[in-house]
Design an enzyme around this catalytic site. Sequence first.
Site, PDB file in Angstrom:
ATOM      1  N   CYS A  91     -41.981   2.699 -17.947  1.00  0.00           N
ATOM      2  CA  CYS A  91     -40.590   2.162 -18.144  1.00  0.00           C
ATOM      3  C   CYS A  91     -40.225   1.231 -17.109  1.00  0.00           C
ATOM      4  CB  CYS A  91     -39.698   3.231 -18.338  1.00  0.00           C
ATOM      5  SG  CYS A  91     -37.988   2.865 -18.319  1.00  0.00           S
ATOM      6  N   CYS A  97     -33.261   4.059 -12.850  1.00  0.00           N
ATOM      7  CA  CYS A  97     -32.803   5.177 -13.754  1.00  0.00           C
ATOM      8  C   CYS A  97     -32.917   6.663 -13.321  1.00  0.00           C
ATOM      9  CB  CYS A  97     -33.314   5.110 -14.981  1.00  0.00           C
ATOM     10  SG  CYS A  97     -33.038   6.214 -16.171  1.00  0.00           S
ATOM     11  N   GLU A 333     -24.544  35.822 -29.385  1.00  0.00           N
ATOM     12  CA  GLU A 333     -24.279  34.397 -28.910  1.00  0.00           C
ATOM     13  C   GLU A 333     -23.031  34.455 -28.175  1.00  0.00           C
ATOM     14  OE1 GLU A 333     -23.859  30.725 -27.272  1.00  0.00           O
ATOM     15  OE2 GLU A 333     -25.918  31.297 -28.331  1.00  0.00           O
ATOM     16  N   CYS A 407     -35.302  27.978 -18.745  1.00  0.00           N
ATOM     17  CA  CYS A 407     -35.369  26.717 -18.319  1.00  0.00           C
ATOM     18  C   CYS A 407     -35.251  26.529 -16.961  1.00  0.00           C
ATOM     19  CB  CYS A 407     -34.308  26.000 -19.141  1.00  0.00           C
ATOM     20  SG  CYS A 407     -32.683  26.613 -19.046  1.00  0.00           S
TER      21      CYS A 407
END
Length: 451
Positions: A91, A97, A333, A407
């Site tokens: 990129c 970025c 949830e 994560c």
Amino acid sequence: MAKHERGLRFQPAGGVKNTQVPVGKKQRLVIERLASDGRGIGFVEGRTWFVTGSLAGEDVEARVLNARGKVVEARTERVFKACESRRPAACEYFGRCGGCSVQHMPHAQQLALKQEMLAEQLQRVAGVAPEQWSAPLVGPELGYRRRARVAVRWDQKARRLDVGFRAAASQDIVTIGHCPVLVPELQPMMAQLPALLARLGKPQALGHVELFSGTSRALLLRHTAPLAEADLGILHDFCKAHQAQLWLHGDGEPYPVDPTQALGYRLEPWNLSLAWRPGDFIQVNAQVNTLMIEQALDWLAPQPHERVMDLFCGLGNFALPLAGQVREVLAIEGVQTMVERAALNAQANRLANVTFRQADLSGSQAVAEGAVDGCSAVLLDPPRDGAFDVVRQIGQSGARRLLYVSCNPATLARDTVELVRQGYRLKRAGILDMFPQTAHVEAMALFEMSE
């Protein structure tokens, strides 16, 4: 007799005050090793420099982005001596970025870095290693991202509309014309987005834009003032040309301009369709998401007679495939609107053996409420904060097997300490390359109760 001065007011400082390194300063240095997040580490005059875009062994010129105390954050401006493994970035916005910070690193090296980060956290924090390491789950290096949030800001002084992504270590916006990690279906929309927004009448009232590709393409525009009819016409024509749905987000919740249109994504191996709305959580990498579900089912090995609990279930990404293999799934949830949409997804896919409930997953009662009848296995996919409060209660569920999708290796390692304390052992672990070209680590770990 002279009076003695009391206190420290007139005492000498005793030492030389360190001056702060100014933002923007350029410094030449040698990178000695890599940090766990992929940044190079160098040392200059007693300070530790973390340099984005560098590799171990390189001689670089770095520009300061931020400095505090003995720590300096910087980005590579020039490479005087490159590492043999360095590759050209895919990129043209690399280095400016804030995304895709390890493009200069071969993909195999990216995977090794992520594997090392996971192993280091498990060993240092929990003092364990899995009985078996699994190979990384990988998809395409580029063209994988099916959802993106594009920053939009009106620069009053320059009379300019900036459209792009946030710069590294900054709130500045890097104006971009394309993004190679977006799926091909979104590339034309991304390329024409700046010109589209520049045509609208009140640029100062524009917020971010979200692009999505699933069962349909979609564009969502966040706006802080009502849009003129002419602007709505421009947006409608743009979306029609790209065969995309138009969603708006002013006051209240996002909504589709045409409420009859459906938006969602498919889980093809299980012949499932899941409805989705902008603002809902979704895994942005469709290929790795499918591989992740397949591996989760393989590791958890659910049996037809079993009752399984899915915690942090979202829209049913794991719960619905699980429901096709077991007697019952209890899915929990924290967000009520997500529970309602997940229940509709189960209904739409004619799955009657999955129950969705809302519970505070940061509290101690979520597992207890769902474990009245016991369960054989638990699957949990928490946010970055992990699931410590839930994990502390996991023994109440009676589960002999637990599959943890993470994560954040740091909170996975922290929660592993508690699971080991309860008698679980770490059977298998591996990384999921959900975000190629970044140092972000997703992982999967299987725990089994010791005999």
